[in-house]
Design a protein around this motif. Structure first.
Motif, PDB file in Angstrom:
ATOM      1  N   PHE A  27       0.812  -1.225   0.000  1.00 16.49           N
ATOM      2  CA  PHE A  27       0.000   0.000   0.000  1.00 16.49           C
ATOM      3  C   PHE A  27       0.845   1.275   0.000  1.00 16.49           C
ATOM      4  O   PHE A  27       0.416   2.302   0.493  1.00 16.49           O
ATOM      5  N   ASN A  28       2.061   1.189  -0.544  1.00 16.55           N
ATOM      6  CA  ASN A  28       2.930   2.355  -0.653  1.00 16.55           C
ATOM      7  C   ASN A  28       3.791   2.191  -1.901  1.00 16.55           C
ATOM      8  O   ASN A  28       4.511   1.204  -2.040  1.00 16.55           O
ATOM      9  N   SER A  70       2.324   5.015  -8.841  1.00 16.05           N
ATOM     10  CA  SER A  70       2.024   6.265  -8.151  1.00 16.05           C
ATOM     11  C   SER A  70       0.660   6.804  -8.555  1.00 16.05           C
ATOM     12  O   SER A  70      -0.075   7.335  -7.719  1.00 16.05           O
ATOM     13  N   TYR A  73      -1.798   4.691  -6.710  1.00 17.22           N
ATOM     14  CA  TYR A  73      -1.792   5.062  -5.296  1.00 17.22           C
ATOM     15  C   TYR A  73      -2.596   6.348  -5.075  1.00 17.22           C
ATOM     16  O   TYR A  73      -3.391   6.442  -4.132  1.00 17.22           O
ATOM     17  N   LYS A  74      -2.415   7.325  -5.971  1.00 18.54           N
ATOM     18  CA  LYS A  74      -3.158   8.583  -5.861  1.00 18.54           C
ATOM     19  C   LYS A  74      -4.655   8.361  -6.059  1.00 18.54           C
ATOM     20  O   LYS A  74      -5.468   8.951  -5.352  1.00 18.54           O
ATOM     21  N   ARG A  75      -5.024   7.510  -7.015  1.00 16.89           N
ATOM     22  CA  ARG A  75      -6.444   7.213  -7.237  1.00 16.89           C
ATOM     23  C   ARG A  75      -7.064   6.544  -6.020  1.00 16.89           C
ATOM     24  O   ARG A  75      -8.195   6.851  -5.649  1.00 16.89           O
ATOM     25  N   SER A  76      -6.328   5.637  -5.385  1.00 18.63           N
ATOM     26  CA  SER A  76      -6.885   4.955  -4.216  1.00 18.63           C
ATOM     27  C   SER A  76      -7.017   5.918  -3.040  1.00 18.63           C
ATOM     28  O   SER A  76      -7.986   5.840  -2.286  1.00 18.63           O
ATOM     29  N   LYS A  77      -6.080   6.837  -2.885  1.00 16.67           N
ATOM     30  CA  LYS A  77      -6.187   7.838  -1.818  1.00 16.67           C
ATOM     31  C   LYS A  77      -7.351   8.784  -2.080  1.00 16.67           C
ATOM     32  O   LYS A  77      -8.064   9.163  -1.154  1.00 16.67           O
ATOM     33  N   LYS A  78      -7.541   9.174  -3.340  1.00 14.48           N
ATOM     34  CA  LYS A  78      -8.646  10.066  -3.684  1.00 14.48           C
ATOM     35  C   LYS A  78      -9.981   9.349  -3.438  1.00 14.48           C
ATOM     36  O   LYS A  78     -10.913   9.951  -2.894  1.00 14.48           O
ATOM     37  N   GLU A  80     -10.507   7.001  -1.319  1.00 15.08           N
ATOM     38  CA  GLU A  80     -10.641   6.832   0.134  1.00 15.08           C
ATOM     39  C   GLU A  80     -11.155   8.122   0.789  1.00 15.08           C
ATOM     40  O   GLU A  80     -11.981   8.075   1.680  1.00 15.08           O
ATOM     41  N   THR A  81     -10.681   9.272   0.319  1.00  9.13           N
ATOM     42  CA  THR A  81     -11.142  10.534   0.903  1.00  9.13           C
ATOM     43  C   THR A  81     -12.593  10.820   0.516  1.00  9.13           C
ATOM     44  O   THR A  81     -13.356  11.348   1.330  1.00  9.13           O
ATOM     45  N   ASN A  84     -14.962   8.725   2.687  1.00  9.13           N
ATOM     46  CA  ASN A  84     -15.121   9.180   4.067  1.00  9.13           C
ATOM     47  C   ASN A  84     -16.031  10.404   4.188  1.00  9.13           C
ATOM     48  O   ASN A  84     -16.430  10.755   5.280  1.00  9.13           O
TER      49      ASN A  84
END
Length: 85
Positions: A27-28, A70, A73-78, A80-81, A84
């Motif tokens: 996950f990184n 990368s 990773y950015k798509r998964s963080k976006k 996730e936000t 929430n």
């Protein structure tokens, strides 16, 4: 003995796929890149990669794999936000 074409093809595909795989597992994306570089360094030390052409192809594949990881990773963080909210 392995042919140069086989080594070239594997050097073109595997490092990029390993970066993506290790990114999915850890996950990184940076950790995925470091693990893949360590794996390639061990292969170079063992003597499986022995020409500059293979070094360049490995580096290009790592670059493309890191770029894709990368973005992933950015798509998964976006996502996730947004989840929430």
């Amino acid at each position: 003995m392995e042919s140069m074409f086989t080594k070239f093809l594997l050097s073109l595909l595997l490092p990029g796929l390993f970066v993506v795989l290790f990114t999915r597992v850890t996950f990184n994306h940076v950790v995925g890149l470091v693990l893949t570089v360590a794996l390639i360094a061990a292969a170079v030390y063992a003597g499986y990669t022995n020409t500059w052409l293979l070094y360049v192809v490995n580096a290009a594949s790592l670059t493309v794999g890191f770029w894709y990881a990368s973005n992933m990773y950015k798509r998964s963080k976006k996502a996730e936000t947004h989840e929430n909210e």
